[in-house]
Write a protein that holds these residues in place. Structure first.
Motif, mmCIF file in Angstrom:
data_model
loop_
_atom_site.group_PDB
_atom_site.id
_atom_site.type_symbol
_atom_site.label_atom_id
_atom_site.label_comp_id
_atom_site.label_asym_id
_atom_site.label_seq_id
_atom_site.Cartn_x
_atom_site.Cartn_y
_atom_site.Cartn_z
ATOM 1 N N ALA A 89 31.827 38.255 45.668
ATOM 2 C CA ALA A 89 32.295 39.488 45.026
ATOM 3 C C ALA A 89 33.372 39.170 43.989
ATOM 4 N N ALA A 90 34.245 38.218 44.308
ATOM 5 C CA ALA A 90 35.279 37.816 43.346
ATOM 6 C C ALA A 90 34.664 37.038 42.184
ATOM 7 N N TYR A 91 33.720 36.160 42.505
ATOM 8 C CA TYR A 91 33.081 35.378 41.444
ATOM 9 C C TYR A 91 32.303 36.283 40.475
ATOM 10 N N VAL B 186 41.232 35.485 40.445
ATOM 11 C CA VAL B 186 40.069 34.596 40.430
ATOM 12 C C VAL B 186 40.042 33.832 39.121
ATOM 13 N N ALA C 271 40.390 36.703 36.369
ATOM 14 C CA ALA C 271 40.095 38.075 36.778
ATOM 15 C C ALA C 271 41.120 38.499 37.819
ATOM 16 N N TRP D 111 43.337 40.512 44.106
ATOM 17 C CA TRP D 111 42.659 39.218 44.026
ATOM 18 C C TRP D 111 42.976 38.600 42.673
ATOM 19 N N VAL E 64 33.101 39.284 39.485
ATOM 20 C CA VAL E 64 34.039 39.857 38.507
ATOM 21 C C VAL E 64 34.439 38.799 37.486
ATOM 22 N N TYR E 65 34.694 37.605 37.970
ATOM 23 C CA TYR E 65 35.064 36.503 37.066
ATOM 24 C C TYR E 65 33.926 36.213 36.096
ATOM 25 N N GLN E 66 32.717 36.237 36.626
ATOM 26 C CA GLN E 66 31.540 35.980 35.786
ATOM 27 C C GLN E 66 31.462 36.993 34.645
ATOM 28 N N ASP E 67 31.751 38.254 34.944
ATOM 29 C CA ASP E 67 31.719 39.283 33.899
ATOM 30 C C ASP E 67 32.752 38.999 32.814
ATOM 31 N N ALA F 247 35.471 44.877 56.673
ATOM 32 C CA ALA F 247 35.496 43.413 56.689
ATOM 33 C C ALA F 247 35.788 42.878 55.296
ATOM 34 N N ASP F 248 36.310 41.660 55.268
ATOM 35 C CA ASP F 248 36.584 41.029 53.972
ATOM 36 C C ASP F 248 35.273 40.807 53.227
ATOM 37 N N LEU F 249 35.337 41.015 51.920
ATOM 38 C CA LEU F 249 34.157 40.792 51.094
ATOM 39 C C LEU F 249 33.938 39.292 50.919
ATOM 40 N N PRO F 250 32.700 38.876 50.712
ATOM 41 C CA PRO F 250 32.458 37.454 50.464
ATOM 42 C C PRO F 250 33.033 37.036 49.115
ATOM 43 N N ALA F 251 33.242 35.729 48.977
ATOM 44 C CA ALA F 251 33.827 35.220 47.734
ATOM 45 C C ALA F 251 32.945 35.530 46.532
ATOM 46 N N ARG G 73 39.472 46.624 49.462
ATOM 47 C CA ARG G 73 39.077 45.639 50.475
ATOM 48 C C ARG G 73 39.508 44.245 50.046
ATOM 49 N N ASN G 74 39.736 43.420 51.035
ATOM 50 C CA ASN G 74 40.134 42.041 50.762
ATOM 51 C C ASN G 74 38.894 41.199 50.493
ATOM 52 N N VAL G 75 39.124 40.002 49.991
ATOM 53 C CA VAL G 75 38.039 39.069 49.728
ATOM 54 C C VAL G 75 38.373 37.761 50.439
ATOM 55 N N ARG G 76 37.329 37.091 50.894
ATOM 56 C CA ARG G 76 37.553 35.836 51.614
ATOM 57 C C ARG G 76 38.080 34.766 50.664
#
Lengths: 121, 262
Positions: A108-110, B228, B197, B226, A112-115, A102-106, B203-206
Motif C-alpha cells: 500500500a505504501a509502495y 516512503v 511519499a 507514513w 503511493v510511492y509508485q504514483d 490491521a496494518d496495511l501491507p507494505a 490505518r498503519n502500514v507494515r
C-alpha cells in the motif's frame, strides 16, 4: 336351637379368675431379668454416645481447613460479579485486536510511492 | 599576475560546473517537448516488485524540477558513451547533502534528449534504470504536462505536522486527498529528482524497506503518518521521530498553484 343362644357369648371358663389375678400379680412383680435392665440400657446408651462422638471427631479432623470467613451455602453475589467482570475483560482483550484495523501491507505504501515516481516505471 | 591565477582558476572551475548544470537543464527542457522512441528496457528494484524488468517504447517519466535540482545536486559531465548506437554524454547528479539517491543521465549529443536514466542508492545499489536498446530515426512530440511546484505547501505542512523534519534537500511539491474509502492525504516531497511519499492515513502500514511510519493524534482520533522512499531507514525514521500530532484541515484545503519551475 337358635343361633343366638346366650351360651355362644359367654367366656370359656377354662381359666378361673383367681388364676388370672395371680398371673397379673406375677407380671407386676420385678424379677431377675428386670433387675439390671435399666443399668444395661444406660451402659449401652453411653457406649453409643461415645462411638458417635468419635465418628464426628474423625469427620471434623478429615474435613478441609475452615475458611477465614463464613461461606454460606448460596454463592455470594460478588463472586458472580467478579466472574462476569473477568469474562468481559477477557472478551475485550480477545476481540480488541480484531476490532482494530490491521496494518496495511507494505505494498500500500509502495503504491503511493509508485504514483509519485512518474508514469512508465 | 601570479596572484590572480588562483582566482581565475576558481572562476573557470565555477563556470565549468555551471555549464554542466546549464547543459543538463537545457536537455531536460528539450525533453519536455520531445522524446526519443524505440525499444527501452526498464528495470525497477525499488520499490520491489515480482518482475523488476520490462520492455517499453519510451523512457519513463522522471519529474525533474530544475530549480530544486540545481539547489540540491552537483552536476558533473561524464564521459561520452554510446546508448543504442547513438553518441551520448553522461551527466552525474550527486546530492550536496543528505543520503538521497544519486542519478546518472545519458543525453543524446545531437537530439539533446535523454536516452537513459539510472538511479542508485547511497551505497551504490541500483534502484532504477531505463535505457534505450534501439532508437527510432526521429524524435516524437510529447504533450506538455505541468508539474505542481507546491508553493506555500511547506508552510501548511509545517503547521499540519509539527515536529516533521524533512530529509535534507526535500520539499513538499504536491498534496492530494487519498481515494474515498482509504481516507487521509498524500504529500509528494521532491529534491529535484528523487521523490518521497508522505501519507497521513487512518490505518498503519507494515514496516518494510523504504517504509517508515508513526502513530499520531489527529482531531478525529488516532492517525498514522507514513514516509516512503529511497532513503536509508534511519533517515526515514529521523524525519518522523518528533511527529506527535496532525491537523489535516490545512492540507485538505490546500490549493495547488501553478508550477514555478516551468
Amino acid at each position: 336351637m337358635s343361633q343366638f343362644e346366650p351360651d355362644m357369648f359367654e367366656p370359656q371358663r377354662d381359666v378361673s379368675d383367681a388364676e388370672l389375678d395371680a398371673l397379673f400379680a406375677q407380671a407386676r412383680e420385678p424379677n431377675e431379668a428386670d433387675a439390671g435392665a435399666a443399668e444395661r440400657f444406660l451402659v449401652g446408651h453411653r457406649a453409643r454416645l461415645t462411638q458417635l462422638q468419635a465418628i464426628q471427631a474423625q469427620a471434623v479432623a478429615a474435613s478441609p481447613a475452615r475458611p477465614l470467613w463464613a461461606t454460606p451455602n448460596k454463592p455470594a453475589t460478588w463472586i458472580a460479579a467478579a466472574l462476569a467482570s473477568a469474562a468481559v475483560i477477557a472478551g475485550v482483550g480477545v476481540l480488541r485486536p480484531a476490532l482494530m484495523p490491521a496494518d496495511l501491507p507494505a505494498s500500500a505504501a509502495y503504491a503511493v510511492y509508485q504514483d509519485a515516481l512518474g508514469e512508465g516505471w | 599576475m601570479v596572484k590572480l591565477f588562483p582566482v581565475v582558476a576558481l572562476l573557470l572551475l565555477g563556470t565549468a560546473h555551471a555549464t554542466d548544470a546549464d547543459d543538463l537543464a537545457a536537455a531536460l527542457k528539450q525533453a519536455r517537448q520531445w522524446t526519443a522512441r524505440g525499444q527501452v528496457e526498464v528495470s525497477v528494484f525499488f520499490p520491489p516488485r515480482t518482475t523488476p524488468t520490462r520492455a517499453a517504447n519510451a523512457l519513463p517519466a522522471v519529474p525533474f524540477r530544475p530549480a530544486l535540482l540545481a539547489r540540491n545536486f552537483t552536476v558533473t559531465r561524464g564521459d561520452s558513451e554510446a546508448i543504442a548506437g547513438r553518441l551520448s554524454t553522461r551527466f552525474d547528479l550527486t546530492p550536496r547533502q543528505g543520503a538521497a539517491a544519486r542519478w546518472s543521465l545519458w543525453i543524446d549529443r545531437v537530439w539533446n534528449v535523454p536516452l537513459a536514466f539510472e538511479e542508485r542508492m547511497p551505497d551504490g545499489t541500483l534502484a532504477r534504470r531505463a535505457a534505450f536498446l534501439k532508437v527510432n530515426g526521429t524524435l516524437a512530440r510529447v504533450p506538455v504536462q505541468p508539474l505542481p511546484s507546491g508553493t506555500g505547501l511547506g508552510t501548511v505542512l509545517k503547521s499540519a505536522l509539527p515536529g516533521l523534519r524533512l530529509p535534507a534537500g526535500f520539499t513538499p511539491v504536491a498534496a492530494r486527498a487519498r481515494a474515498e474509502g482509504q481516507g487521509g492525504t498524500e504529500i509528494t516531497l521532491s529534491d529535484g529528482v528523487n521523490v518521497l511519499a508522505l501519507i497521513v492515513a487512518p490505518r498503519n502500514v507494515r514496516p518494510a524497506v523504504g517504509v517508515a511510519s508513526v502513530r499520531v493524534q489527529g482531531r478525529g482520533g488516532v492517525r498514522f503518518v507514513w514516509l516512503v522512499g529511497n532513503l536509508p531507514e534511519s533517515a526515514l525514521k529521523t524525519a518522523l521521530a518528533n511527529v506527535r500530532q496532525v491537523d489535516e484541515a490545512g492540507l485538505g484545503t490546500f490549493a495547488e498553484p501553478a508550477d514555478s519551475n516551468r
